[in-house]
Scaffold this motif. Structure first.
Motif, PDB file in Angstrom:
ATOM      1  N   HIS A   1       0.857  -1.185   0.000  1.00  0.00           N
ATOM      2  CA  HIS A   1       0.000   0.000   0.000  1.00  0.00           C
ATOM      3  C   HIS A   1       0.892   1.234   0.000  1.00  0.00           C
ATOM      4  O   HIS A   1       1.716   1.408   0.898  1.00  0.00           O
ATOM      5  CB  HIS A   1      -0.925   0.002   1.228  1.00  0.00           C
TER       6      HIS A   1
ATOM      7  N   GLN B   1       0.256  -2.826   5.433  1.00  0.00           N
ATOM      8  CA  GLN B   1      -1.125  -2.841   5.898  1.00  0.00           C
ATOM      9  C   GLN B   1      -1.962  -1.783   5.179  1.00  0.00           C
ATOM     10  O   GLN B   1      -1.443  -0.730   4.798  1.00  0.00           O
ATOM     11  CB  GLN B   1      -1.174  -2.569   7.406  1.00  0.00           C
ATOM     12  N   PRO B   2      -3.267  -2.035   5.010  1.00  0.00           N
ATOM     13  CA  PRO B   2      -4.151  -1.014   4.417  1.00  0.00           C
ATOM     14  C   PRO B   2      -4.118   0.280   5.233  1.00  0.00           C
ATOM     15  O   PRO B   2      -3.792   0.272   6.423  1.00  0.00           O
ATOM     16  CB  PRO B   2      -5.539  -1.660   4.493  1.00  0.00           C
ATOM     17  N   ASN B   3      -4.468   1.370   4.601  1.00  0.00           N
ATOM     18  CA  ASN B   3      -4.510   2.695   5.224  1.00  0.00           C
ATOM     19  C   ASN B   3      -3.151   3.138   5.750  1.00  0.00           C
ATOM     20  O   ASN B   3      -3.066   3.967   6.650  1.00  0.00           O
ATOM     21  CB  ASN B   3      -5.558   2.754   6.344  1.00  0.00           C
TER      22      ASN B   3
END
Length: 171
Positions: free
Chosen positions: A33, A100-102
């Motif tokens: 990400h 990780q997302p975000n």
């Protein structure tokens, strides 16, 4: 040229010039990400390539840099997450890229439990109901809220009262 300064032409476009000195892997742009500003060729949206009073040639210090794109009001509601007081956004988020997302620096649940130990008070706040498999951000706003305990503004009444057993079978 009629007395005007000749237009400065860069040797490369977008972030490519930056990458001649700053390897993508070193700053996290090889992660799963990547920050939209960084992936869209916009190092200069956050960094001043010539000089700055801030570290890392940032245009603004700490969260103020983030607020150039992210709405500041979302982080200044009456109940503010204490994590924002210290290192600010960097407490939980990576600035360039993350696995990780975000852009979280760790998996959400592990990140939250890094500060909020699942002790008796934690369990009591959740009415003794096990919240192991539940995302913290399903009920809590991780930045700021109008509600106590960072609960989201619209919360199912039994949840707000830590009465999960009203609808769910107790473990």
């Amino acid at each position: 040229r009629h007395g005007l300064v000749t237009k400065l032409v860069l040797k490369m476009d977008g972030n490519d010039l930056c990458f001649t000195c700053h390897a993508k892997e070193t700053i996290g742009l090889n992660k799963a990400h990547v920050h939209t500003a960084a992936s869209s060729g916009g190092c200069v949206s956050c960094h001043n390539p010539h000089a700055s009073q801030a570290s890392h040639l940032l245009k603004a210090e700490g969260a103020e840099g983030c607020f150039q794109c992210h709405a500041k009001a979302d982080y200044e509601q009456p109940v503010v997450h204490a994590a924002l007081q210290g290192a600010g956004c960097a407490t939980c988020h990576a600035s360039h890229g993350a696995d990780q997302p975000n852009l979280l620096v760790n998996e959400e649940k592990a990140l939250c439990l890094g500060c909020h130990a699942p002790d008796a008070a934690f369990k009591g706040a959740h009415g003794g109901y096990p919240v192991d498999g539940v995302s913290c951000s399903a009920c809590h706003n991780p930045h700021s809220s109008t509600q106590a305990k960072l609960l989201k503004s619209s919360v199912h009444a039994p949840l707000a009262g830590a009465q999960c057993e009203t609808c769910h079978a107790a473990p």
